[in-house]
Design a protein around this motif. Structure first.
Motif, PDB file in Angstrom:
ATOM      1  N   UNK A  62       0.830  -1.216   0.000  1.00 40.83           N
ATOM      2  CA  UNK A  62       0.000   0.000   0.000  1.00 40.83           C
ATOM      3  C   UNK A  62       0.860   1.261   0.000  1.00 40.83           C
ATOM      4  N   UNK A  63       1.946   1.223   0.774  1.00 47.87           N
ATOM      5  CA  UNK A  63       2.818   2.402   0.889  1.00 47.87           C
ATOM      6  C   UNK A  63       3.280   2.895  -0.483  1.00 47.87           C
ATOM      7  N   UNK A  64       3.563   1.941  -1.373  1.00 44.34           N
ATOM      8  CA  UNK A  64       4.183   2.297  -2.651  1.00 44.34           C
ATOM      9  C   UNK A  64       3.241   3.102  -3.550  1.00 44.34           C
ATOM     10  N   UNK A  65       1.941   3.074  -3.267  1.00 39.17           N
ATOM     11  CA  UNK A  65       0.996   3.821  -4.093  1.00 39.17           C
ATOM     12  C   UNK A  65       0.753   5.234  -3.580  1.00 39.17           C
ATOM     13  N   UNK A  66       1.342   5.549  -2.420  1.00 47.58           N
ATOM     14  CA  UNK A  66       1.074   6.860  -1.826  1.00 47.58           C
ATOM     15  C   UNK A  66       1.591   8.022  -2.695  1.00 47.58           C
ATOM     16  N   UNK A  67       2.863   7.977  -3.174  1.00 48.13           N
ATOM     17  CA  UNK A  67       3.323   9.124  -3.985  1.00 48.13           C
ATOM     18  C   UNK A  67       2.439   9.380  -5.206  1.00 48.13           C
ATOM     19  N   UNK A  68       2.072   8.324  -5.930  1.00 45.65           N
ATOM     20  CA  UNK A  68       1.207   8.508  -7.102  1.00 45.65           C
ATOM     21  C   UNK A  68      -0.165   9.019  -6.674  1.00 45.65           C
ATOM     22  N   UNK A  69      -0.645   8.522  -5.540  1.00 46.34           N
ATOM     23  CA  UNK A  69      -1.944   8.964  -5.048  1.00 46.34           C
ATOM     24  C   UNK A  69      -1.957  10.449  -4.721  1.00 46.34           C
ATOM     25  N   UNK A  70      -0.852  10.948  -4.145  1.00 49.36           N
ATOM     26  CA  UNK A  70      -0.760  12.381  -3.851  1.00 49.36           C
ATOM     27  C   UNK A  70      -0.822  13.169  -5.166  1.00 49.36           C
ATOM     28  N   UNK A  71      -0.264  12.598  -6.234  1.00 46.89           N
ATOM     29  CA  UNK A  71      -0.318  13.249  -7.543  1.00 46.89           C
ATOM     30  C   UNK A  71      -1.742  13.431  -8.036  1.00 46.89           C
ATOM     31  N   UNK A  72      -2.612  12.481  -7.701  1.00 46.30           N
ATOM     32  CA  UNK A  72      -4.011  12.576  -8.131  1.00 46.30           C
ATOM     33  C   UNK A  72      -4.672  13.823  -7.551  1.00 46.30           C
ATOM     34  N   UNK A  73      -4.355  14.111  -6.277  1.00 46.87           N
ATOM     35  CA  UNK A  73      -4.960  15.264  -5.618  1.00 46.87           C
ATOM     36  C   UNK A  73      -4.720  16.534  -6.444  1.00 46.87           C
ATOM     37  N   UNK A  75      -4.236  16.683  -9.599  1.00 45.90           N
ATOM     38  CA  UNK A  75      -4.749  16.605 -10.968  1.00 45.90           C
ATOM     39  C   UNK A  75      -6.250  16.406 -11.037  1.00 45.90           C
TER      40      UNK A  75
ATOM     41  N   UNK B  35       2.319   7.365   6.098  1.00 46.56           N
ATOM     42  CA  UNK B  35       1.865   5.982   5.921  1.00 46.56           C
ATOM     43  C   UNK B  35       1.781   5.252   7.259  1.00 46.56           C
ATOM     44  N   UNK B  54      -3.891   3.836   2.076  1.00 43.94           N
ATOM     45  CA  UNK B  54      -3.443   4.685   0.949  1.00 43.94           C
ATOM     46  C   UNK B  54      -4.231   5.986   0.955  1.00 43.94           C
ATOM     47  N   UNK B  58      -2.685   9.667   1.614  1.00 43.09           N
ATOM     48  CA  UNK B  58      -2.767  10.647   0.520  1.00 43.09           C
ATOM     49  C   UNK B  58      -3.436  11.937   1.002  1.00 43.09           C
ATOM     50  N   UNK B  72       3.952  19.577  -6.316  1.00 42.63           N
ATOM     51  CA  UNK B  72       4.077  18.124  -6.398  1.00 42.63           C
ATOM     52  C   UNK B  72       5.467  17.734  -6.881  1.00 42.63           C
ATOM     53  N   UNK B  75       7.718  17.675  -3.946  1.00 45.21           N
ATOM     54  CA  UNK B  75       7.361  16.516  -3.129  1.00 45.21           C
ATOM     55  C   UNK B  75       7.919  15.234  -3.745  1.00 45.21           C
ATOM     56  N   UNK B  82      10.200   5.914  -2.920  1.00 51.26           N
ATOM     57  CA  UNK B  82       9.127   4.975  -2.590  1.00 51.26           C
ATOM     58  C   UNK B  82       8.440   4.517  -3.875  1.00 51.26           C
ATOM     59  N   UNK B 172      -5.820   5.330 -10.566  1.00 51.93           N
ATOM     60  CA  UNK B 172      -5.643   5.390  -9.111  1.00 51.93           C
ATOM     61  C   UNK B 172      -6.985   5.498  -8.394  1.00 51.93           C
ATOM     62  N   UNK B 176      -8.546   2.768  -5.622  1.00 55.39           N
ATOM     63  CA  UNK B 176      -9.025   3.102  -4.273  1.00 55.39           C
ATOM     64  C   UNK B 176     -10.498   2.715  -4.117  1.00 55.39           C
ATOM     65  N   UNK B 211      -3.016  -4.769  -2.866  1.00 53.43           N
ATOM     66  CA  UNK B 211      -2.495  -4.390  -1.548  1.00 53.43           C
ATOM     67  C   UNK B 211      -3.551  -4.638  -0.472  1.00 53.43           C
TER      68      UNK B 211
END
Lengths: 131, 247
Positions: A62-73, A75, B35, B54, B58, B72, B75, B82, B172, B176, B211
């Motif tokens: 799950x951790x590995x999807x966090x950076x990409x997920x922050x990118x969604x915010x 976009x 996390x 996640x 986020x 971003x 960041x 990661x 993504x 979720x 996950x």
């Protein structure tokens, strides 16, 4: 640990290279997964080294999807005026796809006698939830 | 006196912040901190579907970036370490496959059935609903591969004439949504077979679904990994055909 990580990266590297060279639609890491599976099946020594490290990486997938997920915010505005409709399409189609896929699996497992395997000790859905 | 000391403390903090914000350490650390907090909250909530780690991480990081006015790009300088591990983690999915090999061999036909049905329903229903709601053809091209893993989806969307960024965002969101709905949905449908639950989740909701499956049961995780890998291939073949039928 280092040997296992090296093998994992080597599989990814070979996968990326093969996918590029042959112009395959499959991503390199997925090919690397196939290669790693062959190595694991072929050698007990590889398995002994890679299994604990692989499990360690996957424990916090799950951790590995966090950076990409922050990118969604950042976009979300890309969804534009169609945002609400796209959300409806995603939610409904994801619900339908999970339900249809799971039921198709169950039906064919029953029809072919591949059995319904249950977690020992009963209900799948309790407390900690299900897959 | 007190004010001046306070001013100096603020100035020192601003200096330290601008020093740290330049390197990858700060955002890499904050990604892990977010996390760890999110995972603890999720555990505390008994792994309730909505308390998805996640999603929580986020939101925490999104608020932090917004509050500190960080872009971003800055960041990601830190978070890329990661993000990079997604590739090796995909290779590592061979491990549960290997451990579950015997069980998988016995279930080849059910796996193929779940894969094909789940994959077709994911693509067809999304395009059908979106088109009925008046979504335009370019957006449909980005939506078609939403259930597959991000690198594949980006490639597919581009080849169909859709925006790669939009495709990644839709992927993504799908992951979720899948990770959140799967448990109540399959409990309601009384599907108790971990293999069926995992496979369907991996097919419809790729890595984020996988996950979630690993969080719940190792067997579900293994079958989700299979579903994700196979659907990457199937969607690449299928999406162009289906999309053509919808344009």
């Amino acid at each position: 640990m280092i040997r296992a990580l090296t093998l994992i990266l080597l599989c990814q590297l070979v996968g990326e290279t093969v996918a590029r060279v042959l112009g395959l639609p499959v991503p390199g890491p997925v090919l690397g997964m196939g290669l790693m599976l062959a190595l694991l099946a072929g050698s007990a020594r590889v398995a002994a080294a890679v299994v604990p490290v692989g499990q360690g990486i996957l424990r916090h997938l799950s951790l590995l999807f966090v950076p990409a997920g922050v990118g969604v915010v950042g976009h979300v505005d890309r969804l534009g005026a169609e945002a609400a409709w796209l959300m409806v399409a995603i939610v409904v189609s994801t619900v339908l796809a999970i339900a249809a896929g799971a039921l198709a699996f169950k039906l064919v497992a029953w029809a072919t006698g591949a059995g319904e395997e249950r977690a020992s000790g009963g209900r799948s859905g309790g407390g900690s939830g299900g897959g | 006196m007190g004010d001046r000391a306070g001013d100096r403390a603020v100035a020192d903090f601003a200096e330290i912040w601008s020093y740290l914000a330049r390197g990858p350490l700060l955002w890499l650390t904050l990604t892990l901190v977010a996390y760890v907090v999110a995972d603890a909250l999720s555990q505390w909530a008994g792994r309730a579907p909505l308390a998805n780690p996640v999603l929580i991480a986020v939101i925490l990081l999104g608020l932090t970036l917004w509050g500190t006015g960080t872009s971003y790009a800055v960041y990601f300088e830190g978070a890329q370490f990661v993000h990079f591990l997604l590739g090796p983690a995909t290779v590592a999915l061979a491990v549960p496959l290997y451990l579950e090999g015997a069980r998988l061999k016995r279930a080849v036909l059910p796996v193929l059935a779940g894969l094909v049905v789940g994959s077709v329903v994911a693509v067809v229903s999304a395009l059908w609903i979106a088109r009925a709601l008046g979504v335009g053809p370019e957006t449909l091209a980005a939506l078609a591969p939403k259930s597959t893993t991000a690198p594949v989806a980006i490639g597919i969307a581009q080849s169909l004439g859709g925006s790669p960024t939009l495709a990644a965002v839709l992927v993504l969101i799908t992951g979720m949504v899948g990770a959140i709905v799967v448990t109540p949905l399959l409990n309601a449908l009384r599907v108790r077979d971990w293999r069926a639950r995992g496979l369907a989740t991996g097919v419809a909701a790729h890595g984020i679904g996988t996950a979630r499956a690993f969080q719940v049961h190792p067997q579900a995780g293994a079958f989700a990994g299979i579903g994700m890998g196979l659907n990457a291939i199937l969607t690449a073949l299928l999406a162009p055909w289906v999309l053509r039928a919808f344009l």
